[in-house]
Write a protein that holds these residues in place. Structure first.
Motif, short mmCIF file in Angstrom:
data_model
loop_
_atom_site.label_atom_id
_atom_site.label_comp_id
_atom_site.label_asym_id
_atom_site.label_seq_id
_atom_site.Cartn_x
_atom_site.Cartn_y
_atom_site.Cartn_z
N ILE A 417 0.83 -1.21 0.00
CA ILE A 417 0.00 0.00 0.00
C ILE A 417 0.86 1.26 0.00
O ILE A 417 0.45 2.32 -0.50
CB ILE A 417 -0.95 -0.01 1.22
N ASN A 418 2.08 1.13 0.56
CA ASN A 418 2.98 2.30 0.57
C ASN A 418 3.32 2.76 -0.85
O ASN A 418 3.39 3.96 -1.14
CB ASN A 418 4.27 1.96 1.31
N GLU A 419 3.53 1.80 -1.74
CA GLU A 419 3.83 2.14 -3.12
C GLU A 419 2.66 2.85 -3.77
O GLU A 419 2.82 3.82 -4.55
CB GLU A 419 4.19 0.88 -3.91
N VAL A 420 1.45 2.38 -3.46
CA VAL A 420 0.25 3.02 -4.03
C VAL A 420 0.12 4.46 -3.54
O VAL A 420 -0.12 5.39 -4.32
CB VAL A 420 -1.01 2.22 -3.66
N LEU A 421 0.31 4.65 -2.23
CA LEU A 421 0.18 6.00 -1.66
C LEU A 421 1.28 6.92 -2.19
O LEU A 421 1.05 8.11 -2.46
CB LEU A 421 0.23 5.93 -0.14
N ASP A 422 2.47 6.37 -2.35
CA ASP A 422 3.57 7.19 -2.89
C ASP A 422 3.29 7.62 -4.33
O ASP A 422 3.54 8.78 -4.72
CB ASP A 422 4.88 6.41 -2.84
N SER A 423 2.77 6.68 -5.13
CA SER A 423 2.47 7.02 -6.52
C SER A 423 1.30 8.02 -6.60
O SER A 423 1.26 8.89 -7.48
CB SER A 423 2.13 5.77 -7.33
N LEU A 424 0.36 7.90 -5.65
CA LEU A 424 -0.75 8.86 -5.60
C LEU A 424 -0.24 10.26 -5.24
O LEU A 424 -0.67 11.27 -5.81
CB LEU A 424 -1.79 8.39 -4.59
N LYS A 425 0.69 10.33 -4.30
CA LYS A 425 1.29 11.62 -3.94
C LYS A 425 2.06 12.23 -5.12
O LYS A 425 2.03 13.44 -5.34
CB LYS A 425 2.22 11.45 -2.75
N ASP A 426 2.75 11.32 -5.88
CA ASP A 426 3.47 11.81 -7.05
C ASP A 426 2.51 12.38 -8.10
O ASP A 426 2.80 13.41 -8.73
CB ASP A 426 4.29 10.68 -7.68
N LEU A 427 1.36 11.72 -8.28
CA LEU A 427 0.36 12.22 -9.23
C LEU A 427 -0.21 13.56 -8.74
O LEU A 427 -0.38 14.50 -9.53
CB LEU A 427 -0.76 11.18 -9.38
N GLU A 428 -0.50 13.61 -7.46
CA GLU A 428 -1.02 14.85 -6.88
C GLU A 428 0.00 15.98 -7.03
O GLU A 428 -0.35 17.12 -7.41
CB GLU A 428 -1.33 14.61 -5.39
N LYS A 429 1.26 15.66 -6.77
CA LYS A 429 2.32 16.67 -6.89
C LYS A 429 2.47 17.14 -8.33
O LYS A 429 2.67 18.33 -8.59
CB LYS A 429 3.64 16.07 -6.39
N ALA A 430 2.37 16.20 -9.29
CA ALA A 430 2.51 16.56 -10.70
C ALA A 430 1.38 17.49 -11.13
O ALA A 430 1.60 18.46 -11.87
CB ALA A 430 2.52 15.31 -11.57
N LYS A 431 0.15 17.23 -10.67
CA LYS A 431 -0.97 18.10 -11.01
C LYS A 431 -0.81 19.48 -10.37
O LYS A 431 -1.14 20.50 -10.98
CB LYS A 431 -2.28 17.45 -10.57
#
Length: 457
Positions: A417-431
């Motif tokens: 789940i950590n990988e999922v949350l990290d990738s979600l934060k990366d997407l949020e940061k990119a937006k």
């Protein structure tokens, strides 16, 4: 249709190249344009410059009024302690002369006694003790020695200086309003990003709940998602506070009602301009140049005080009966006044104006150097902002693809789940980064137009 599209494109390109400032203004939201107009109307500093312009116009009228005739009506009553008369010897002489004239007129011999039956007139008073006067005076400057002329020219250049200074202040006001409005748009865009992240987290929370029920995940995964949602709520609260503050700033700048400002839904988008290589002279420079000219004419005005001045003087008494024997009923004359030496005051005041003019010249040269540097910096920032926007778009594509891949791996129990949350934060940061790049690009565009003197609104 293809021909129409072609000519539309040509017109757009010509507009961007020939009228970059106008094309930029047309790309602004109608709501933003309305706020800018209200801000310009409300700005106290702009209004102060407008009042200075009116004051300079009054100064011009004052300079012109020097050549208008001044007409003054006078009235007075005076009572003396006694009538002013001739002394006794003079009275006796006047009476004797009167007798001789009467004898001569009557044909009476010189040595004959004066007839007692002929009345004599007593000499008039030089001035009666009751004096009532009513008169009019005329003063008319025919030539002021160029003092009024130079004062008029100085006032005209001062008016122009205040006009350009007001335009420069309007540019600064427009930039403040646009920046605040774009910050509000950035907050709204960020809230949308957070809302999308919240939906992702809700979806992940539902999946983790089902996984825990089926023994495919541990409660720790759910706690991690709950922590991520709390962190997201904290960001939402921070953005809400920032939005409230920005609305207050816009209210102060424009005077628009807060309730109306809360209804605004500004959006960030790219603004493209094609600025010419040659820039327009900035209003700040024009204001300093006009102020320099005004002080030059002010110095000439001080020096012209040594030139002779010519004026016409007239006077007329309405009440003739109360005049003394020496007072004329009217007179007209032309006079000249020549200031030979005034204690060196005019020369020193002229020197002060010259020094002030030199000060403006130094400020002009410094401002031109700073503006030249700001133009280079603004151009570089604008080009960098365009590049950052393109990079941010690519980062979003990569972040979305990564999140979809990691999400599929997690659902197939191939990652944590950590990988999922990290990738979600990366997407949020990119937006976030894309919206920030739009904001930076708009600021860079405004700064570039302002630096080149093309921020026409």
């Amino acid at each position: 249709m293809k021909i129409n599209h072609f000519w539309i494109g040509v017109i757009v390109l010509l507009t961007l190249s020939l009228f970059p400032g106008s094309a930029w203004a047309q790309q602004l939201d109608p709501s933003l344009q309305d706020l800018i107009q209200k801000g310009l109307d409300k700005s106290h500093t702009v209004n102060v410059y407008d009042l200075d312009v009116e004051k300079a116009q009054v100064d011009q009228k004052l300079a012109k009024s020097v050549f208008l005739p001044k007409v003054t009506l006078n009235g007075s009553y005076t009572r003396l302690n006694d009538d002013i008369t001739f002394d006794d010897d003079t009275k006796n002489l006047l009476m004797a002369t009167q007798k001789l004239l009467i004898k001569e007129a009557a044909g009476i011999p010189f040595n004959a006694p004066f007839p007692e039956n002929i009345p004599l007139q007593q000499p008039n008073n030089l001035q009666d003790k009751n004096i009532l006067k009513s008169s009019v005076d005329l003063d008319w400057v025919l030539f002021s020695g160029l003092e009024a002329t130079n004062a008029l020219r100085a006032a005209k250049h001062k008016e122009a200086s205040m006009n350009f200074a007001g335009l420069a202040e309007k540019d600064r006001t427009v930039i403040k309003i646009i920046e605040t409005y774009d910050k509000l748009a950035l907050i709204n865009a960020s809230e949308k990003v957070l809302s999308a992240s919240e939906e992702y987290l809700t979806e992940q929370e539902f999946f983790v709940k089902k996984a825990i029920e089926n023994g495919l995940a541990t409660p720790i995964s759910r706690k991690k998602i709950e922590l991520a949602k709390q962190q997201l709520s904290a960001k939402q609260l921070e953005f809400s506070h920032n939005k409230t503050l920005l609305i207050e700033v816009l209210h102060q700048l424009t005077g628009e009602e807060k309730e109306n400002l809360k209804l605004l839904q500004p959006e960030l988008s790219s603004i493209l301009v094609n600025t010419p290589e040659n820039s327009e002279k900035r209003n700040e420079i024009k204001a300093l140049e006009e102020a320099e000219k005004a002080t030059d004419f002010k110095a000439k005005m001080e020096r012209s005080k040594f030139i002779p001045k010519v004026a016409l003087k007239g006077h007329y008494e309405f009440l003739e009966e109360d005049l003394s024997l020496f007072d004329p009923q009217w007179y007209v004359g032309v006079g000249i006044r020549w200031n030979i030496f005034d204690g060196d005051q005019s020369r020193l005041k002229s020197l002060q104006s010259k020094l002030e003019s030199k000060k403006y010249r130094e400020q002009i040269e410094e401002a031109e150097e700073m503006i030249a540097l700001s133009q280079i910096k603004a151009q570089l920032n604008y080009e960098a902002a365009l590049q950052h926007t393109e990079i941010a778009k690519k980062e979003i594509e990569l972040a979305e693809a990564t999140y979809e891949m990691v999400d599929k791996q997690y659902r197939n129990d191939l990652t944590s789940i950590n990988e999922v949350l990290d990738s979600l934060k990366d997407l949020e940061k990119a937006k976030f980064q894309l919206q920030q790049s739009f904001f930076d690009q708009r600021r860079a565009t405004t700064a570039l137009l302002h630096a080149k003197g093309l921020l026409n609104y």
